[in-house]
Design an enzyme around this catalytic site. Structure first.
Site, mmCIF file in Angstrom:
data_model
loop_
_atom_site.group_PDB
_atom_site.id
_atom_site.type_symbol
_atom_site.label_atom_id
_atom_site.label_comp_id
_atom_site.label_asym_id
_atom_site.label_seq_id
_atom_site.Cartn_x
_atom_site.Cartn_y
_atom_site.Cartn_z
ATOM 1 N N ARG A 101 0.823 -1.211 0.000
ATOM 2 C CA ARG A 101 0.000 0.000 0.000
ATOM 3 C C ARG A 101 0.859 1.265 0.000
ATOM 4 O O ARG A 101 0.375 2.338 -0.283
ATOM 5 C CB ARG A 101 -0.953 0.007 1.214
ATOM 6 N N LYS A 196 -15.621 6.067 -1.752
ATOM 7 C CA LYS A 196 -15.030 6.241 -0.415
ATOM 8 C C LYS A 196 -13.938 7.301 -0.455
ATOM 9 O O LYS A 196 -13.186 7.371 -1.414
ATOM 10 C CB LYS A 196 -14.433 4.901 0.022
ATOM 11 N N ARG A 198 -10.745 8.824 1.938
ATOM 12 C CA ARG A 198 -9.962 8.654 3.162
ATOM 13 C C ARG A 198 -9.060 9.875 3.360
ATOM 14 O O ARG A 198 -8.306 10.240 2.460
ATOM 15 C CB ARG A 198 -9.107 7.385 3.081
#
Ligand code: R5P
Length: 300
Positions: A101, A196, A198
């Protein structure tokens, strides 16, 4: 089932402490001998690895789930041992590849950790990597020889036996839309990709509540690559529940489930967590060994 040893001699499967059952299943499918790493953890947390003499071709199976740095170090140690024993080819099967990630500097000054990972593996003699549902295409680009296996067919096969009511596949974010679409294609069901957001610094997750589909009373499978804190699937569940969804199931390749994540997910009204054995544990209901063995077969 095929037997690799019929076509290739000198292949052994090294079972790392993070993936002993998966390694055993892969070795059985390949008909290859298993070299089980013996592990001791010293009082300061350092790992001590003892391994039988490695053969010519080593397949090291070690997922790098939490404690990620410890599992990573063990993997590097096993590869180093195989190299020192004179192995000619080392393939590392790393279903959950930690640091994937961190595939770019999101904030100024951040280290691109996956780039370092690729260099570390090269240093200890790893020639090829097989991973599962890596977080991004960009993460793949740092490696010279890597194969990314999809867990979606196996997760879909599991879901097909779940007796669901008019199900929909839901991606908790647009980044995972293709995975959810592929999953939905296998099951011939509808798909919905939530939007979404973040916050890069606080990590706070918000989800757009505008949906362009009637989902009331239908069962939903929220499918993601990773469930870590559970924040993404919980936020998705909240939005789906507001729109009158029926039952909600959470599926993923890698159930990291940090701290109280599993409990929080259940408290949010999600019926069941289903993941692969990339991260072994209570929720690893889907065995990856068939897909990984096929990938290895095509390699050798
Ligand atoms: C994010 O882009 C990933 O695909 C997952 O949605 C995320 O890593 C899940 O993390 P958490 O469970 O902490 O929300």
């Amino acid at each position: 089932m095929f037997y690799l040893s019929e076509t290739l001699t000198g292949v052994s499967v090294v079972a790392g402490p993070g993936s002993s059952d998966l390694a055993n299943n892969i070795a059985t499918r390949l008909g290859a001998p298993l070299n089980v790493a013996a592990l001791r953890i010293f009082s300061d947390g350092e790992s001590n690895i003892k391994l039988g003499k490695a053969g010519k071709n080593c397949i090291i199976v070690q997922s790098t789930h939490p404690p990620a740095d410890t599992h990573l170090m063990q993997l590097l140690m096993m590869a180093k041992k195989c190299t020192d024993d004179g192995a000619q080819h080392i393939c590392a099967v790393i279903p959950y590849l930690c640091y994937a990630r961190q595939d770019r500097a999101f904030l100024e000054g951040e280290v691109v950790s996956i780039d370092l990972m690729a260099k570390l593996f090269e240093t200890v003699g790893v020639k090829h990597i097989i991973t599962v549902d890596i977080h991004s295409q960009l993460a793949l680009s740092y490696f010279t020889s890597i194969q990314n296996v999809s867990s979606v067919p196996l997760l879909a096969e599991y879901a097909s036996k779940m007796n669901l009511h008019d199900p929909i596949a839901v991606s908790p974010d647009e980044g995972g839309a293709n995975r959810a679409k592929e999953f939905a294609r296998y099951l011939d069901i509808d798909v919905l990709a939530l939007k979404k957001y973040r916050h890069r610094v606080t990590g706070e997750v918000t989800v757009d509540e505008k949906l362009d589909m009637d989902i009331s009373k239908r069962d939903a499978i929220v499918i993601d690559d990773i469930i870590s804190s559970g924040g993404s699937v919980i936020k998705a569940a909240e939005v789906l529940q507001k729109k009158g969804i029926g039952r909600i199931f959470a599926m993923c390749a890698h159930a990291l489930l940090i701290r109280e994540a599993a409990q929080k997910i259940k408290s949010a009204g999600i019926q069941e967590i289903i993941s692969t054995n990339s991260v072994p544990g209570e929720y690893s209901k889907v065995d990856l060994s068939s897909e990984i063995a096929s990938a290895l077969k095509s390699r050798y």
